[in-house]
Design a protein around this motif. Structure first.
Motif, PDB file in Angstrom:
ATOM      1  N   GLN A   9       0.864  -1.194   0.000  1.00  0.00           N
ATOM      2  CA  GLN A   9       0.000   0.000   0.000  1.00  0.00           C
ATOM      3  C   GLN A   9       0.893   1.234   0.000  1.00  0.00           C
ATOM      4  O   GLN A   9       2.054   1.164   0.412  1.00  0.00           O
ATOM      5  CB  GLN A   9      -0.864   0.059   1.263  1.00  0.00           C
ATOM      6  CG  GLN A   9      -2.086  -0.817   1.281  1.00  0.00           C
ATOM      7  CD  GLN A   9      -2.936  -0.603   2.535  1.00  0.00           C
ATOM      8  OE1 GLN A   9      -2.656   0.265   3.345  1.00  0.00           O
ATOM      9  NE2 GLN A   9      -3.983  -1.397   2.684  1.00  0.00           N
ATOM     10  N   SER A  14      -4.167   3.977   0.404  1.00  0.00           N
ATOM     11  CA  SER A  14      -4.423   3.537  -0.972  1.00  0.00           C
ATOM     12  C   SER A  14      -5.072   2.162  -0.907  1.00  0.00           C
ATOM     13  O   SER A  14      -5.057   1.521   0.143  1.00  0.00           O
ATOM     14  CB  SER A  14      -3.098   3.426  -1.753  1.00  0.00           C
ATOM     15  OG  SER A  14      -2.392   2.262  -1.346  1.00  0.00           O
ATOM     16  N   THR A  16      -4.988  -1.879  -1.670  1.00  0.00           N
ATOM     17  CA  THR A  16      -3.868  -2.826  -1.560  1.00  0.00           C
ATOM     18  C   THR A  16      -3.531  -3.373  -2.939  1.00  0.00           C
ATOM     19  O   THR A  16      -4.415  -3.763  -3.690  1.00  0.00           O
ATOM     20  CB  THR A  16      -4.237  -3.990  -0.620  1.00  0.00           C
ATOM     21  OG1 THR A  16      -4.515  -3.443   0.671  1.00  0.00           O
ATOM     22  CG2 THR A  16      -3.101  -4.994  -0.492  1.00  0.00           C
TER      23      THR A  16
END
Length: 278
Positions: A9, A14, A16
């Motif tokens: 990440q 964000s 994965t």
């Protein structure tokens, strides 16, 4: 090694992603950048199993097969003027193995500790207008060391992007993943030269030796680098005396031009670890 998959990440938040098929830190950053659609040069460093700027969890030469990789990317730029009122600045510099030197430690009570805009994790982009963003950490440490006492010098720094700068505030249950790790006996060993290999975890004696050599690197050269320390310990594994060790170091790491007393101390640390004295 090429078939191993690792979860990753961006540290500020964000989805994965998964990365595989890399043999060096540089290749790993390129793979992570591809997953998230950013330039590899935007990645400053990676931490394992935590999104925090935790220098004890910094990605070095080894990645456990269950480790979760968090990539810290470039955030805000800043300029700082410093008066070198002391010979020792109190900075320890490392780099990410792909052209990004950054601050690994600031010694408490040191000159740099008093300048609160300078932080652990900051990328050193330039010193007095000279671009050092593609220099190795030992070159940056030497430049800082060679600055004259009493001189004013200017640093351009870039700090890692923090979660709140780009991501909506999270609810209590939605914090970034702190991955749960079952530490396997095998690890992926990254190398600056040559392909990555899957190896047994280093022995306890070797881990102690690497830690000690890393501390010696900081004392003598103002840098920290677990991959470099691991390479040095490896070079001394089957050597019988300091002379053999010095020759082996010169063959593998001649660029560094290590001082003789440093090489002798490193040999002492490796010998102590072998004898169980560390």
């Amino acid at each position: 090694a090429s078939r191993l998959q690792f979860h990753t990440q961006l540290a500020h938040g964000s989805p994965t992603g998964r990365v595989e098929g890399f043999g060096s830190a540089r290749e790993l950053y390129a793979k992570i950048a591809e997953v998230f659609g950013i330039a590899p040069a935007e990645i400053m460093f990676c931490t394992l199993n935590t999104h925090k700027v935790d220098m004890d969890k910094l990605l070095g030469a080894q990645i456990g097969l269950e480790d979760f990789i968090f990539a810290h990317v470039k955030g805000q730029r800043k300029e700082v003027e410093v008066v070198k009122s002391d010979d020792l600045l109190g900075l320890t510099v490392t780099d990410n193995g792909a052209g990004c030197p950054f601050i690994k430690r600031i010694r408490e009570g040191s000159l740099m500790d008093q300048i609160k805009t300078i932080c652990v994790g900051d990328h050193i982009e330039s010193i007095n207008g000279k671009d050092v963003s593609d220099c190795r950490h030992y070159e940056v440490a030497k430049m800082l060391k060679d600055l004259e006492k009493g001189q004013v010098f200017k640093l351009k720094l870039i700090e890692p992007l923090k979660a709140f700068e780009r991501v909506e505030p999270r609810s209590k249950g939605g914090t970034l993943t702190e991955a749960k790790i079952s530490r396997g006996r095998e690890t992926l060993r990254l190398r600056t030269k040559g392909p990555a290999t899957v190896e047994e975890m280093p022995s306890e004696a070797e881990e102690k030796a690497v830690k000690k050599v890393d501390e010696l690197l900081e004392t003598y050269m103002g840098i920290r680098d677990t991959e470099l320390a691991a390479t040095m310990v490896e070079a001394g594994r089957d050597k019988k005396n300091p002379d053999e060790f010095a020759v082996a170091l010169d063959e593998t790491l001649g660029d560094f031009a290590f001082p003789d007393e440093f090489v002798f101390d490193v040999w002492g640390a490796i010998s102590d670890a072998k004898q169980g004295r560390l």
